[in-house]
Design an enzyme around this catalytic site. Structure first.
Site, PDB file in Angstrom:
ATOM      1  CE1 TYR A  88      -3.849  -2.607   5.739  1.00 16.14           C
ATOM      2  CE2 TYR A  88      -3.344  -0.314   5.193  1.00 16.14           C
ATOM      3  CZ  TYR A  88      -3.647  -1.604   4.793  1.00 16.14           C
ATOM      4  OH  TYR A  88      -3.729  -1.894   3.461  1.00 16.14           O
ATOM      5  CB  SER A 135      -0.858  -0.019   1.273  1.00 18.98           C
ATOM      6  OG  SER A 135      -1.491   1.222   1.462  1.00 18.98           O
ATOM      7  CE  LYS A 147      -1.555  -4.377   3.503  1.00 21.39           C
ATOM      8  NZ  LYS A 147      -1.891  -5.699   2.962  1.00 21.39           N
TER       9      LYS A 147
HETATM   10  P1  NAD Z   1     -11.014  -6.774   1.489  1.00 19.89           P
HETATM   11  O1  NAD Z   1     -11.231  -6.721   2.962  1.00 19.89           O
HETATM   12  O2  NAD Z   1     -12.206  -6.632   0.610  1.00 19.89           O
HETATM   13  O3  NAD Z   1     -10.243  -8.118   1.102  1.00 19.89           O
HETATM   14  C1  NAD Z   1      -9.403  -8.786   2.000  1.00 19.89           C
HETATM   15  C2  NAD Z   1      -9.878 -10.221   2.076  1.00 19.89           C
HETATM   16  O4  NAD Z   1      -9.024 -10.959   2.954  1.00 19.89           O
HETATM   17  C3  NAD Z   1     -11.306 -10.335   2.658  1.00 19.89           C
HETATM   18  O5  NAD Z   1     -12.091 -11.131   1.804  1.00 19.89           O
HETATM   19  C4  NAD Z   1     -11.094 -11.019   4.012  1.00 19.89           C
HETATM   20  O6  NAD Z   1     -12.198 -11.813   4.376  1.00 19.89           O
HETATM   21  C5  NAD Z   1      -9.818 -11.812   3.741  1.00 19.89           C
HETATM   22  N1  NAD Z   1      -9.033 -12.151   4.933  1.00 19.89           N
HETATM   23  C6  NAD Z   1      -8.555 -11.319   5.897  1.00 19.89           C
HETATM   24  N2  NAD Z   1      -7.864 -12.020   6.807  1.00 19.89           N
HETATM   25  C7  NAD Z   1      -7.877 -13.318   6.403  1.00 19.89           C
HETATM   26  C8  NAD Z   1      -7.330 -14.516   6.927  1.00 19.89           C
HETATM   27  N3  NAD Z   1      -6.643 -14.525   8.074  1.00 19.89           N
HETATM   28  N4  NAD Z   1      -7.540 -15.662   6.249  1.00 19.89           N
HETATM   29  C9  NAD Z   1      -8.259 -15.675   5.103  1.00 19.89           C
HETATM   30  N5  NAD Z   1      -8.808 -14.572   4.560  1.00 19.89           N
HETATM   31  C10 NAD Z   1      -8.605 -13.406   5.208  1.00 19.89           C
HETATM   32  O7  NAD Z   1      -9.934  -5.656   1.139  1.00 19.89           O
HETATM   33  P2  NAD Z   1      -9.396  -5.130  -0.259  1.00 19.89           P
HETATM   34  O8  NAD Z   1      -9.690  -3.686  -0.320  1.00 19.89           O
HETATM   35  O9  NAD Z   1      -9.827  -6.008  -1.359  1.00 19.89           O
HETATM   36  O10 NAD Z   1      -7.835  -5.270  -0.005  1.00 19.89           O
HETATM   37  C11 NAD Z   1      -7.098  -6.401  -0.415  1.00 19.89           C
HETATM   38  C12 NAD Z   1      -5.667  -6.231   0.027  1.00 19.89           C
HETATM   39  O11 NAD Z   1      -5.150  -5.015  -0.527  1.00 19.89           O
HETATM   40  C13 NAD Z   1      -5.495  -6.098   1.546  1.00 19.89           C
HETATM   41  O12 NAD Z   1      -4.301  -6.746   1.917  1.00 19.89           O
HETATM   42  C14 NAD Z   1      -5.367  -4.605   1.742  1.00 19.89           C
HETATM   43  O13 NAD Z   1      -4.627  -4.299   2.899  1.00 19.89           O
HETATM   44  C15 NAD Z   1      -4.623  -4.198   0.496  1.00 19.89           C
HETATM   45  N6  NAD Z   1      -4.831  -2.798   0.122  1.00 19.89           N
HETATM   46  C16 NAD Z   1      -6.100  -2.295  -0.008  1.00 19.89           C
HETATM   47  C17 NAD Z   1      -6.294  -0.955  -0.334  1.00 19.89           C
HETATM   48  C18 NAD Z   1      -7.659  -0.361  -0.445  1.00 19.89           C
HETATM   49  O14 NAD Z   1      -7.785   0.866  -0.365  1.00 19.89           O
HETATM   50  N7  NAD Z   1      -8.727  -1.147  -0.619  1.00 19.89           N
HETATM   51  C19 NAD Z   1      -5.171  -0.142  -0.583  1.00 19.89           C
HETATM   52  C20 NAD Z   1      -3.893  -0.691  -0.447  1.00 19.89           C
HETATM   53  C21 NAD Z   1      -3.734  -2.021  -0.095  1.00 19.89           C
HETATM   54  C1  WQD Z   2      -9.369   9.851   0.813  1.00 18.29           C
HETATM   55  C2  WQD Z   2      -9.541  11.340   1.037  1.00 18.29           C
HETATM   56  C3  WQD Z   2      -9.808  11.927   3.352  1.00 18.29           C
HETATM   57  C4  WQD Z   2     -13.668   9.938   3.937  1.00 18.29           C
HETATM   58  C5  WQD Z   2      -6.792   4.819   2.851  1.00 18.29           C
HETATM   59  C6  WQD Z   2      -5.721   4.163   3.665  1.00 18.29           C
HETATM   60  C7  WQD Z   2      -4.623   3.678   2.763  1.00 18.29           C
HETATM   61  C8  WQD Z   2      -5.186   2.809   1.633  1.00 18.29           C
HETATM   62  C9  WQD Z   2      -6.304   3.478   0.918  1.00 18.29           C
HETATM   63  C10 WQD Z   2      -5.116   0.536   2.371  1.00 18.29           C
HETATM   64  C11 WQD Z   2      -8.761  11.863   2.237  1.00 18.29           C
HETATM   65  C12 WQD Z   2     -11.064  12.260   2.572  1.00 18.29           C
HETATM   66  C13 WQD Z   2     -12.488  10.416   3.391  1.00 18.29           C
HETATM   67  C14 WQD Z   2     -14.684  10.857   4.305  1.00 18.29           C
HETATM   68  C15 WQD Z   2     -13.288  12.663   3.540  1.00 18.29           C
HETATM   69  N1  WQD Z   2      -5.745   1.592   2.151  1.00 18.29           N
HETATM   70  N2  WQD Z   2     -12.310  11.766   3.190  1.00 18.29           N
HETATM   71  N3  WQD Z   2     -14.461  12.188   4.086  1.00 18.29           N
HETATM   72  O1  WQD Z   2      -6.987   7.815   3.684  1.00 18.29           O
HETATM   73  O2  WQD Z   2      -6.144   8.229   1.324  1.00 18.29           O
HETATM   74  O3  WQD Z   2      -6.221   5.953   2.194  1.00 18.29           O
HETATM   75  O4  WQD Z   2      -7.296   3.908   1.866  1.00 18.29           O
HETATM   76  O5  WQD Z   2      -3.945   0.327   2.248  1.00 18.29           O
HETATM   77  O6  WQD Z   2      -3.737   2.973   3.560  1.00 18.29           O
HETATM   78  O7  WQD Z   2      -5.192   5.101   4.583  1.00 18.29           O
HETATM   79  O8  WQD Z   2      -8.337   7.044   1.669  1.00 18.29           O
HETATM   80  O9  WQD Z   2     -10.691   7.085   1.002  1.00 18.29           O
HETATM   81  O10 WQD Z   2     -10.113   7.176   3.465  1.00 18.29           O
HETATM   82  O11 WQD Z   2      -9.635   9.153   2.041  1.00 18.29           O
HETATM   83  O12 WQD Z   2     -13.139  13.876   3.373  1.00 18.29           O
HETATM   84  O13 WQD Z   2     -15.742  10.482   4.831  1.00 18.29           O
HETATM   85  O14 WQD Z   2     -10.932  11.600   1.352  1.00 18.29           O
HETATM   86  O15 WQD Z   2      -9.553  12.910   4.314  1.00 18.29           O
HETATM   87  O16 WQD Z   2      -8.329  13.175   1.909  1.00 18.29           O
HETATM   88  P1  WQD Z   2      -6.869   7.380   2.301  1.00 18.29           P
HETATM   89  P2  WQD Z   2      -9.776   7.538   2.072  1.00 18.29           P
END
Ligand code: NAD
Ligand code: WQD
Length: 338
Positions: free
Chosen positions: A149, A124, A153
């Site tokens: 979190y 991330s 990562k």
């Molecule tokens: P998500 O929660 O929809 O998907 C994660 C999946 O992992 C879920 O289906 C959950 O049930 C499963 N899971 C969690 N712990 C588990 C375990 N111990 N055993 C088996 N399954 C397990 O989230 P997502 O948004 O699809 O994210 C996927 C990956 O990408 C995550 O690792 C997340 O940290 C990373 N990521 C997400 C974002 C984002 O903004 N969505 C950004 C950067 C990184």
């Molecule tokens: C985006 C922008 C908020 C909600 C997060 C995690 C990051 C990654 C992606 C996993 C920011 C603003 C948000 C609201 C708002 N996930 N906002 N009102 O914080 O950039 O990233 O998700 O790895 O690790 O930190 O994403 O969508 O929460 O926020 O004004 O109700 O929207 O302040 O500027 P963020 P976000």
């Protein structure tokens, strides 16, 4: 290739699974449904017309993971499984460290025992912490994360780097995602957060659906063009395609590569709200609220390494992201429970 998707029922994994199947790969899913449901994979099967073996198991359960590797010939793994809510990780740090680190360690041990050494990991942009400058490049020094979190990562990146150093046969791609939003254009799969969304786009779509009253804009006094936070939003289908490219890359190279997946373009909170309103013809009531702790002013990628190494770049526009996010939400007002 036969590719195992850990956390395969989740938001990003289901979109990736469709892209892998379309590219001619086979997919196998393992998920414990802590943040997802079986219906999501059922819909991937429906959309693709293909069957996807699914195992309900915790990725930190070694016996369950051994069984998956014994019953399937696996060529590569994409490790999505993890807990991902930033605020929750501050309140429940041990749960986050336990789940995200244990799943990774057990997965790698299982892979090594079965001779599988190709891994793509969901990292991330959060590992960049509070950036000194943008756009963010993979070779920039990460000074530290702002929440547990993010540290999970960061630590997993280091663990996987060490695995590659110790055994040169391993091939690991650490994908640093920026802000994935949107949904598959069918409207059949999408993001389905439990409870009140933490992230901007699902919050907006739930306001549009009438589930929430208004959007709180967290701060309008940042040093950005309109004072609201700037992020690199990437369509989840582009992100899914990036994983297909990363798997192809991992099949041809060894060692550990860190690669940003973003568009390289930053949009503010108000840009997102206005584009959503214009594209979908729905007004989103907004109120300016205090800054959210831990937020940075601006965060966007330099995506040139992804283009250079993977031949990948994002193609969807912000309009596509807003349209597809609303299409999914409007067709599934209560997510997969409808
Ligand atoms: P998500 O929660 O929809 O998907 C994660 C999946 O992992 C879920 O289906 C959950 O049930 C499963 N899971 C969690 N712990 C588990 C375990 N111990 N055993 C088996 N399954 C397990 O989230 P997502 O948004 O699809 O994210 C996927 C990956 O990408 C995550 O690792 C997340 O940290 C990373 N990521 C997400 C974002 C984002 O903004 N969505 C950004 C950067 C990184
Ligand atoms: C985006 C922008 C908020 C909600 C997060 C995690 C990051 C990654 C992606 C996993 C920011 C603003 C948000 C609201 C708002 N996930 N906002 N009102 O914080 O950039 O990233 O998700 O790895 O690790 O930190 O994403 O969508 O929460 O926020 O004004 O109700 O929207 O302040 O500027 P963020 P976000």
């Amino acid at each position: 290739m036969n590719i195992l998707l850990t956390g395969g029922a989740g938001y990003i994994a289901t979109h990736t699974c469709l892209e892998l199947l379309a590219a001619g790969h086979e997919a196998i899913v393992v998920d414990n449904y802590v943040n997802s449901c079986p219906e999501a994979v059922r819909r991937v099967e429906e959309l693709s017309g293909r069957s996807v073996p699914v195992y309900e198991a915790d990725v930190s359960d070694r016996a369950a993971m051994d069984r998956i590797f014994e019953e399937n010939r696996i060529d590569a793994v994409i490790h999505f499984a993890g807990l991902k809510a930033v605020g929750e990780s501050v309140r429940q740090p041990l749960r986050y460290y336990r789940n995200n680190l244990d799943t990774t360690l057990t997965l790698c041990e299982t892979m090594a025992a079965h001779g599988v050494k190709r891994l793509v990991f969901s990292s991330s942009a959060t590992v960049y912490g509070v950036p000194d400058e943008v756009p963010l490049r993979e070779d920039m020094f990460c000074k530290g994360c702002t929440n547990p979190y993010g540290w999970t990562k960061y630590m997993i990146e280091k663990i996987l780097g060490s695995v590659c150093e110790a055994d040169p046969e391993w091939s690991v791609v650490l994908l640093r995602y920026f802000n994935p939003i949107g949904a598959h254009e069918s409207g059949r799969i999408g993001e389905d957060p439990a409870g009140i969304p933490n992230n901007l786009m699902p919050f907006i779509t739930q306001v549009a659906a009438g589930r929430l009253d208004h959007l709180n804009v967290f701060g309008n006094d940042y040093d950005t063009p309109d004072g609201t936070g700037v992020r690199d939003y990437i369509h989840v289908v582009d992100l899914g395609r990036g994983h297909v490219c990363a798997c192809d890359y991992a099949a041809k190279h060894t060692g550990c590569e860190i690669i940003n997946l973003g568009t390289g373009v930053g949009y503010s909170v108000l840009d997102i709200v206005r584009t959503f309103e214009r594209v979908n013809g729905i007004r989103i009531p907004c109120e300016i609220a205090p800054r959210r702790p831990g937020d940075v002013a601006a965060c966007y990628a330099d995506p040139s390494k992804a283009k250079r190494l993977l031949g990948w770049e994002a193609t969807h526009t912000l309009e596509d992201m807003c349209r597809d996010a609303w299409h999914w939400q409007s067709m599934n007002p209560m997510g997969y429970r409808t």
